[in-house]
Design a protein around this motif. Structure first.
Motif, mmCIF file in Angstrom:
data_model
loop_
_atom_site.group_PDB
_atom_site.id
_atom_site.type_symbol
_atom_site.label_atom_id
_atom_site.label_comp_id
_atom_site.label_asym_id
_atom_site.label_seq_id
_atom_site.Cartn_x
_atom_site.Cartn_y
_atom_site.Cartn_z
ATOM 1 N N LEU A 63 0.820 -1.203 0.000
ATOM 2 C CA LEU A 63 0.000 0.000 0.000
ATOM 3 C C LEU A 63 0.856 1.257 0.000
ATOM 4 N N GLU A 64 1.949 1.230 0.732
ATOM 5 C CA GLU A 64 2.861 2.379 0.741
ATOM 6 C C GLU A 64 3.437 2.619 -0.643
ATOM 7 N N VAL A 65 3.837 1.539 -1.312
ATOM 8 C CA VAL A 65 4.395 1.676 -2.656
ATOM 9 C C VAL A 65 3.341 2.227 -3.611
ATOM 10 N N GLN A 66 2.138 1.691 -3.540
ATOM 11 C CA GLN A 66 1.064 2.158 -4.410
ATOM 12 C C GLN A 66 0.775 3.639 -4.190
ATOM 13 N N ARG A 67 0.779 4.051 -2.927
ATOM 14 C CA ARG A 67 0.514 5.456 -2.611
ATOM 15 C C ARG A 67 1.601 6.371 -3.175
ATOM 16 N N GLU A 68 2.859 5.970 -2.993
ATOM 17 C CA GLU A 68 3.961 6.807 -3.474
ATOM 18 C C GLU A 68 4.036 6.821 -4.995
ATOM 19 N N MET A 69 3.698 5.705 -5.632
ATOM 20 C CA MET A 69 3.699 5.676 -7.092
ATOM 21 C C MET A 69 2.635 6.628 -7.650
ATOM 22 N N LYS A 70 1.510 6.706 -6.960
ATOM 23 C CA LYS A 70 0.460 7.631 -7.387
ATOM 24 C C LYS A 70 0.930 9.069 -7.268
ATOM 25 N N GLU A 71 1.721 9.353 -6.219
ATOM 26 C CA GLU A 71 2.248 10.708 -6.021
ATOM 27 C C GLU A 71 3.145 11.134 -7.184
ATOM 28 N N LEU A 72 3.836 10.168 -7.777
ATOM 29 C CA LEU A 72 4.762 10.496 -8.856
ATOM 30 C C LEU A 72 4.056 11.066 -10.088
ATOM 31 N N THR A 73 2.790 10.734 -10.256
ATOM 32 C CA THR A 73 2.077 11.143 -11.466
ATOM 33 C C THR A 73 1.903 12.655 -11.564
ATOM 34 N N SER A 74 2.082 13.365 -10.460
ATOM 35 C CA SER A 74 1.910 14.821 -10.482
ATOM 36 C C SER A 74 3.162 15.547 -10.966
ATOM 37 N N ALA A 75 4.251 14.822 -11.183
ATOM 38 C CA ALA A 75 5.516 15.440 -11.596
ATOM 39 C C ALA A 75 5.665 15.444 -13.111
ATOM 40 N N ASP A 76 6.619 16.218 -13.596
ATOM 41 C CA ASP A 76 6.969 16.203 -15.018
ATOM 42 C C ASP A 76 7.915 15.042 -15.313
ATOM 43 N N TYR A 77 8.754 14.700 -14.313
ATOM 44 C CA TYR A 77 9.711 13.604 -14.475
ATOM 45 C C TYR A 77 9.832 12.857 -13.158
ATOM 46 N N SER A 78 9.881 11.548 -13.237
ATOM 47 C CA SER A 78 10.053 10.738 -12.032
ATOM 48 C C SER A 78 11.069 9.644 -12.293
ATOM 49 N N ILE A 79 11.748 9.242 -11.221
ATOM 50 C CA ILE A 79 12.677 8.120 -11.304
ATOM 51 C C ILE A 79 12.459 7.239 -10.083
ATOM 52 N N VAL A 80 12.385 5.943 -10.313
ATOM 53 C CA VAL A 80 12.210 4.971 -9.232
ATOM 54 C C VAL A 80 13.398 4.028 -9.244
ATOM 55 N N VAL A 81 13.970 3.813 -8.072
ATOM 56 C CA VAL A 81 15.064 2.858 -7.907
ATOM 57 C C VAL A 81 14.596 1.771 -6.954
ATOM 58 N N PHE A 82 14.722 0.514 -7.357
ATOM 59 C CA PHE A 82 14.429 -0.607 -6.453
ATOM 60 C C PHE A 82 15.706 -1.387 -6.222
ATOM 61 N N ALA A 83 16.029 -1.637 -4.942
ATOM 62 C CA ALA A 83 17.178 -2.456 -4.577
ATOM 63 C C ALA A 83 16.722 -3.506 -3.580
ATOM 64 N N GLY A 84 16.886 -4.756 -3.933
ATOM 65 C CA GLY A 84 16.447 -5.840 -3.063
ATOM 66 C C GLY A 84 16.427 -7.165 -3.810
ATOM 67 N N HIS A 85 15.762 -8.136 -3.241
ATOM 68 C CA HIS A 85 15.660 -9.446 -3.880
ATOM 69 C C HIS A 85 14.648 -9.409 -5.020
ATOM 70 N N GLY A 86 14.875 -10.253 -6.004
ATOM 71 C CA GLY A 86 13.936 -10.364 -7.111
ATOM 72 C C GLY A 86 14.109 -11.694 -7.816
ATOM 73 N N GLU A 87 13.183 -12.001 -8.704
ATOM 74 C CA GLU A 87 13.224 -13.236 -9.487
ATOM 75 C C GLU A 87 12.362 -13.035 -10.717
ATOM 76 N N TYR A 88 12.628 -13.793 -11.747
ATOM 77 C CA TYR A 88 11.837 -13.676 -12.973
ATOM 78 C C TYR A 88 10.776 -14.767 -13.014
ATOM 79 N N SER A 89 9.534 -14.349 -13.270
ATOM 80 C CA SER A 89 8.421 -15.289 -13.341
ATOM 81 C C SER A 89 8.004 -15.518 -14.780
ATOM 82 N N HIS A 90 7.983 -16.795 -15.205
ATOM 83 C CA HIS A 90 7.524 -17.114 -16.548
ATOM 84 C C HIS A 90 6.011 -16.978 -16.650
ATOM 85 N N ASP A 91 5.324 -17.125 -15.528
ATOM 86 C CA ASP A 91 3.869 -16.995 -15.544
ATOM 87 C C ASP A 91 3.444 -15.578 -15.901
#
Length: 252
Positions: A63-91
């Motif tokens: 929910l926090e991520v969703q809220r902050e992503m919505k906030e980005l829409t009011s800008a002319d330019y946005s950049i998001v950096v994600f650092a953490g674990h991840g994996e690729y899903s074929h599904d």
């Protein structure tokens, strides 16, 4: 780039940056990444972002991520950096990012934002049906100081104004690979992006061009990361067909 040229342009571009870091005992370097990206963005080399334009979330809820992503829409330019674990899903045919032990989000959630948007994903992309044996990447590098942040802000904004609305995505590795982490530095990809940007910005010959784009810094990092990781990690990017591309580093 001359001061007069910068001052002639309107410099009221609205920017927003979101740094999401999800560290654990296996990838403590994420803590370095969160600090390093903020320090770079706020530096003259990074475009002189204001502290108020940058939000950092550590191990947030969906929910926090969703809220902050919505906030980005009011800008002319946005950049998001994600650092953490991840994996690729074929599904889903996408990278699944770990906010916590039992919380996953799809990379597509982070591709929303302002009309002009960049996404940097520093996470493993091993196949989800194989063990996640890698950690993630972060890095602390002191960035060269340029004399005037205000000039960097103007140069960054003026270049942004030339870019068409679109999205750029930068992955630390290609599908099926794991992303490297160096203790005390951070992610191999992130630390390389920042170190190459610092070196580029400190080179006076670049005064003539003034801007290192997201695609250009990525191109600089790819062979270095590949070599450092012994051919086991190949960063990949998806950039707009139209040019110029979004700025990453400034030499004003």
């Amino acid at each position: 780039m001359r001061l007069a040229e910068l001052l002639r342009a309107n410099t009221t571009m609205q920017r927003k940056a979101l740094i999401i870091g999800c560290p654990d005992e296996k990838i403590p370097g994420v803590n370095d990444d969160m600090r390093n990206y903020r320090a770079f963005f706020e530096s003259p080399a990074g475009g002189g972002w204001l502290s108020s334009e940058i939000k950092t979330l550590q191990s947030p809820s969906m929910l926090e991520v969703q809220r902050e992503m919505k906030e980005l829409t009011s800008a002319d330019y946005s950049i998001v950096v994600f650092a953490g674990h991840g994996e690729y899903s074929h599904d889903t045919r996408s990278t699944q990012l770990h906010l916590g032990p039992d919380i996953r989000i799809d990379e597509y959630m982070l591709k929303e934002g302002a009309p002009r948007h960049t996404l940097i994903i520093d996470a493993c992309r091993v196949h989800s049906d194989t063990p996640l044996l890698e950690q993630i990447k972060r890095s602390s590098l002191a960035l060269a100081s340029l004399p005037d942040v205000s000039l960097s802000r103007m140069a960054f904004d003026n270049h942004l104004r030339k870019c068409r609305p679109d999205v750029a995505v930068m992955y630390a590795c290609k599908i099926g690979e794991a992303a490297g982490d160096s203790p005390g530095q951070g992610g191999t990809y992130s630390s390389t992006l920042l170190s190459e940007s610092r070196e580029w910005a400190s080179n006076s010959i670049n005064q003539k061009t003034g801007v290192l784009s997201v695609s250009e810094v990525h191109a600089l990092a790819v062979p270095l990361v590949y070599r450092q990781r012994g051919g086991r990690q190949t960063p990949t990017g998806v950039f707009p067909r139209t040019v110029p591309h979004f700025p990453f580093a400034i030499c004003a």
